[in-house]
Enzyme design. Structure first.
Site, PDB file in Angstrom:
ATOM      1  N   GLY A  33      22.714   1.654  26.851  1.00 58.74           N
ATOM      2  CA  GLY A  33      22.969   1.454  28.272  1.00 58.74           C
ATOM      3  C   GLY A  33      24.357   0.913  28.528  1.00 58.74           C
ATOM      4  O   GLY A  33      25.217   0.927  27.649  1.00 58.74           O
ATOM      5  N   ASN A  34      24.589   0.443  29.740  1.00 59.65           N
ATOM      6  CA  ASN A  34      25.884  -0.145  30.073  1.00 59.65           C
ATOM      7  C   ASN A  34      25.677  -1.304  31.050  1.00 59.65           C
ATOM      8  O   ASN A  34      24.563  -1.584  31.467  1.00 59.65           O
ATOM      9  CB  ASN A  34      26.832   0.917  30.642  1.00 59.65           C
ATOM     10  N   LYS A  35      26.755  -1.966  31.415  1.00 58.57           N
ATOM     11  CA  LYS A  35      26.651  -3.227  32.158  1.00 58.57           C
ATOM     12  C   LYS A  35      26.560  -3.074  33.670  1.00 58.57           C
ATOM     13  O   LYS A  35      26.543  -4.068  34.383  1.00 58.57           O
ATOM     14  CB  LYS A  35      27.872  -4.108  31.837  1.00 58.57           C
TER      15      LYS A  35
END
Ligand code: CTP
Ligand code: CA
Length: 231
Positions: A33-35
């Site tokens: 995933g990412n932030k």
């Protein structure tokens, strides 16, 4: 710029907004995933709806979407986001790609949970490139002569404002979109924050700086979009 009471300057406009971050599945319980928190995209959706637009939000892994946003399409991964976007695109006036889209997905996704006892000390994931959804949307808009204003986002680690503007300019050219909203994530302060500090660049060469609450930045962006459409 911030929503003046009762202003309906976007009445009749249809906005398709993507927000959040895509997740690429590794196995049934794990993902890459990412932030991205989705807060800036949600602020744009709320501001557009308040100013009279019809908003469809494609929400990638956003825990709580405010109930004021009526049309919400939840997605997890990049391929789902692409499919839902393409189902909606032809009916829209504006596409805002605020979602952080994974550049790669896992090629060797496991259908059962990976077990450490069976893996030993190494796990090799093979990643393959995802499509560039925004660039492909721009190509489709041109090919089908659709009238959709396209807005890209660029989260960059830049040394200063000048370098941020240069990176944003090249992203604008590369993607072919009408506008780019660029922010500097070098100090990491942007993610999950309630404020933002951006440069809004138009293809016609305008640069507008906006900083403050994500809602205020949303309002400034919608002003720039409304100006473009007025021409
Ligand atoms: N984007 C997209 N499809 C992808 C990757 C990004 O549509 N596969 C969109 C994002 O939603 C954003 C814009 O493209 O609006 C720019 O994303 P960004 O990650 O900054 O650009 P990339 O071209 O992926 O370049 P890089 O990550 O290498 O900086
Ligand atoms: Ca990227």
């Amino acid at each position: 710029a911030l929503s003046k009471i009762g202003r309906q300057d976007l009445a009749g406009k249809r906005f398709l907004i993507t927000a959040g971050g895509t997740r690429e599945e590794i196995d049934p319980v794990r993902f890459i995933g990412n932030k991205s928190s989705g807060k800036q995209g949600i602020a744009i959706a709320l501001e557009a709806a308040q100013r009279g637009a019809t908003v469809t939000l494609i929400a990638a892994n956003i825990a709580a979407v405010p109930s004021e946003i009526q049309n919400v399409i939840p997605v997890q991964d990049t391929q789902q986001l692409s499919q839902k976007l393409n189902e909606q695109l032809a009916e829209q006036d504006v596409l805002v790609m605020a979602a952080a889209v994974a550049d790669f997905r896992v090629a060797n996704t496991a259908s059962n949970k990976l077990k450490r006892s069976e893996l030993g000390n190494h796990l090799q994931l093979e990643l393959v490139a995802n499509e560039d959804i925004l660039a492909n949307a721009v190509k489709r808009i041109q090919a089908e002569h659709l009238q959709v204003v396209t807005v890209g986002f660029a989260a960059e680690t830049a040394a200063d404002t000048h370098q941020l503007e240069e990176l944003a300019k090249s992203k604008l050219a590369h993607k072919g979109c009408d506008l780019v909203v660029a922010n500097n994530v070098a100090n990491g302060a942007v993610f999950d924050a309630d404020t933002n500090d951006v440069l809004i660049l138009t293809r016609s060469g305008r640069t507008v700086a906006a900083q403050g609450s994500k809602r205020l930045v949303a309002a400034e962006l919608l002003d720039v979009i409304a100006d473009l459409q007025a021409k």
